[in-house]
Design a protein around this motif. Structure first.
Motif: not given
Ligand SMILES: [Mg+2]
Length: 249
Positions: A30, A58, A26-27, A56, A22-24
């Motif tokens: 990172s 960033p 992935a953040q 995925q 999910t983007p969360e």
């Protein structure tokens, strides 16, 4: 202090089966990669893991700190000079793969666990270079059906226990929700951990493993033989909480 290297299982630890981060998530990964090294170890093949995880992340993520160990540790990929490169890959020969495929088909028939006459979402057996994988409902099966197929893991266990004596020269492992992975003998997540630590001169005691199946019979349990510090998680949400704590600690 953060461990110098953190290993993560993928399915049900970082993401739902075969789904992208999910983007969360992935953040968070990172942020972790900005401060320490991370390795992803899973039964999936490299292209699948790259798509689910690396692609995925960033822009600006420190990919030099990321390692990918596909096919249960049978291969290691590192981001070197701006691209993903295999550091090692313990491939099966075509003849070995063929004989494993035949045995997997026999085991499905003899145990009756997989109804070969039923609909399959894509191939049930896939040769991934270093590994042959049986996916009971097919490679492309929808997650909901996969999760409903064997909620207590007993079907996979039965298949696994039938296959072990049929494939004495190989390592047979239960994989994701519906899968069984077969590699050369001695190749498993513990092997991958030792190989990466050796390659980059990490001390296992300074590293950590996070997974959803560290319990007896779970597909992360084998890592314990390396003596690595482990953290059991329930699901990706729980993993996000653990990563948050590591970043805050
Ligand atoms: Mg898992």
């Amino acid at each position: 202090m953060l461990p110098s290297l953190i290993f993560f299982d993928l399915d049900k630890t970082l993401a739902a089966s075969k789904q992208p981060l999910t983007p969360e998530m992935a953040q968070l990964l990172s942020k972790l990669l900005a401060r320490t090294n991370v390795a992803i170890i899973s039964g999936g093949k490299f292209s699948q893991l790259k798509e689910q995880v690396a692609d995925q992340l960033p822009e600006g993520t420190v990919l030099d700190h990321l390692f990918i160990l596909p096919t249960s540790g049978a291969a290691l990929y590192a981001f070197l000079e701006g691209r993903w490169q295999a550091v090692y890959e313990e491939r099966l020969t075509d003849a070995q793969a063929q004989s494993i495929c035949t045995t997997l088909e026999t085991a499905m028939r003899e145990t009756g666990i997989v109804d070969l006459a039923s609909h399959s979402y894509g191939d049930r057996i896939e040769f991934r270079g270093a590994e042959v994988t049986l996916s009971a409902l097919g490679q492309e099966a929808p997650i909901a059906e996969k999760e409903a197929w064997d909620p207590d893991g007993s079907k996979k266990r039965t298949l696994h226990d039938a296959l072990v004596p049929m494939l004495p020269e190989y390592d047979v492992k239960t994989g994701g929700s519906t899968s069984i992975d077969v590699t050369l003998k001695g190749i498993n997540k513990a092997y991958g951990i030792r190989k990466l630590c050796e390659y980059r001169s990490y001390i296992i005691a300074d590293t950590m493993y996070i997974g959803d199946a560290l319990y007896p019979g779970g597909n992360d349990e084998v890592v314990k033989e390396t003596g690595i510090r482990t953290q059991q998680v329930k699901d990706p949400e729980d993993t996000m909480r653990v990563i948050g704590e590591l970043l805050a600690g």
